[in-house]
Enzyme design. Sequence first.
Site, PDB file in Angstrom:
ATOM      1  N   GLU A   1       0.663  -1.170   0.058  1.00 32.26           N
ATOM      2  CA  GLU A   1       0.103  -0.035  -0.015  1.00 32.26           C
ATOM      3  C   GLU A   1       0.601   1.307  -0.022  1.00 32.26           C
ATOM      4  OE1 GLU A   1      -4.044  -1.462   2.437  1.00 32.26           O
ATOM      5  OE2 GLU A   1      -2.261  -0.628   3.652  1.00 32.26           O
TER       6      GLU A   1
ATOM      7  N   ASP B   1      -7.632  -4.404  12.154  1.00 35.89           N
ATOM      8  CA  ASP B   1      -7.014  -3.336  11.353  1.00 35.89           C
ATOM      9  C   ASP B   1      -7.133  -3.811   9.791  1.00 35.89           C
ATOM     10  OD1 ASP B   1      -5.143  -5.110  11.520  1.00 35.89           O
ATOM     11  OD2 ASP B   1      -3.626  -3.878  11.702  1.00 35.89           O
TER      12      ASP B   1
END
Lengths: 350, 350
Positions: free
Chosen positions: B66, B237
């Site tokens: 990411e 998460d």
Amino acid sequence: MPILAPSDKALVPFVSVENMMRLVHRIGIEKMLTGLADYIAADFARWELFDKTPRVASHSDVGVIELMPTSDGEAYGFKYVNGHPKNTKDGLQTVTAFGLLADVDTGYPVLLTEMTVLTALRTAATSALVAKHLAPKGADTMAMIGNGAQSEFQSLAMKAVLGLKTVRLWDIDKAATRKAARNLKGLGLNVVECDSAEESMEGAQIITTCTADKQYATILTDNMIGEGVHINAIGGDCPGKTELAPAILTRSDIFVEYPEQTRIEGEIQQMEPDHPVTEFWQVLTGAAPGRTSDRQITLFDSVGFAIEDFSALRYIRDHIPGTDCFLDLDLLADPDDPRDLFGMVQRATP
Amino acid sequence: MPILAPSDKALVPFVSVENMMRLVHRIGIEKMLTGLADYIAADFARWELFDKTPRVASHSDVGVIELMPTSDGEAYGFKYVNGHPKNTKDGLQTVTAFGLLADVDTGYPVLLTEMTVLTALRTAATSALVAKHLAPKGADTMAMIGNGAQSEFQSLAMKAVLGLKTVRLWDIDKAATRKAARNLKGLGLNVVECDSAEESMEGAQIITTCTADKQYATILTDNMIGEGVHINAIGGDCPGKTELAPAILTRSDIFVEYPEQTRIEGEIQQMEPDHPVTEFWQVLTGAAPGRTSDRQITLFDSVGFAIEDFSALRYIRDHIPGTDCFLDLDLLADPDDPRDLFGMVQRATP
């Protein structure tokens, strides 16, 4: 001496600007341009395999910062690039860039490199690769309109990849032309300094435009372009920045990297959103025709695409082992026990 | 000796893992955690000013890479982070990260840094900042459930930022608890090793969950949670990874970083898409209430947001000048004449 010698898994090879220039000389610039064109061709030929995420842009009043990621499923690459036209008046670059390649299987970076020099090389290699497929047979003369930072790279790539013999330089700023001519001296090209765009195009089968105008400009008007040429349009590469009269686009067969991006950033932003274009990778794979007649005008509406950067990153990764053109950076934390990051920090107490 | 000494504009300070650890010790870890919490609070307080681009994720069968960019209009930052759960069995980290800060006005990078250690610090600082505002008054005891890489950072940040006195450790793996207790020894906390989640929560006003389970797990069941506590949920998460029973979420007032992201990645992915939540920055600015009663259960559904990384990058940029905890990298090409990149490359000929 490092306090704690990190394992080799935690080290990422870094190619600085200095080392990139050393690598260019070690390999030889023409050989490197040809090699980059080969890597780009290989990646364009497997185009459909790539994850083609659009670039992520952060705009401000004075410029833009972009991240251009892509992946082929085995490697992941991205380029950081900014565009700040006002920078030159403060002695800074309009565009700077760096890039990273990572292993998709582990997520670990495997290369960090400057990409200002590398982007100039890959842009020229892409232009030459496309011209090799689209320019008329036996093309050996190019008009180089706009003699800024890209012009020498473009000229030399055309020589290395398709055998260009003569480059005819023109720029609105005579000093830029003199600089390009000086830089190209002794590199095996016949270099002609011209006094007008029209003069530069005399006898040229390839016309490259690479000017820095920010606004819609008309570097080439319709009456300047004869039949059978290949136009390599580099400078129209962001919204509001174009170089060619729309009438030229209407008369040309247009080839692009990635239509979604080119329709926003390229010359064809001047045309209807459904104006027909051919994706160049389809020419490479044989899925679409390239040049089909001697009289046809082919136009490469180049904006620069993430896959070209990816190919360039792959090329550098493959060519630095065994050289001294990189530095190992301790970029990744690598505790012996992944759960014991805190213990690693504690043990680093001086 | 560099072949061509680049100008200082072309040099980017780089903080390696080794230098980050040296910087932690130079500043002092508790002072650094407090400082990071202050920087995060300052950025949360001007939340609306930020360009909150969603993270750009590249997924594969085995993990994700990411890019998390953000900007406050003056500085631009991004973090590269991967997540590869299978990495640990090959002796690699599940998560590695590095980050970059750039000047929006010029687009030039001003800091490149490792962010594995730094992310652990900023995550803990964020948790402590939130707990300082939401935990019941006088809270001094925390249950630390999950004793992996985050646990010591969480414990020490709670000590530094809100005056935690006692941490009660529990992990399904006793060895992890022993590791955390060993690391925390002598750092001024009363450390209690517990044999069950229930035991760890005895007398605790703050309950931190940070386990590594990938699947929907129920680390906390409804009957384990009494009135008046603050739950700091770190481990849930990413999509498919949660730690709390939905019934706890129903009984809690839920505070989040950025709802758009938390609804996908956090504990509240288990709830309806319109389940009410409060954005924590609004508590900081006074736009929304925090804890309003002694009996209320407050829950921080933490997933980690780009602005926290941005704050951490700002903190490092401001704290390395005058230290020897960085290295200048020649990352940007800086020809004397911006139009003469080719000449710069040529002049580097050995």
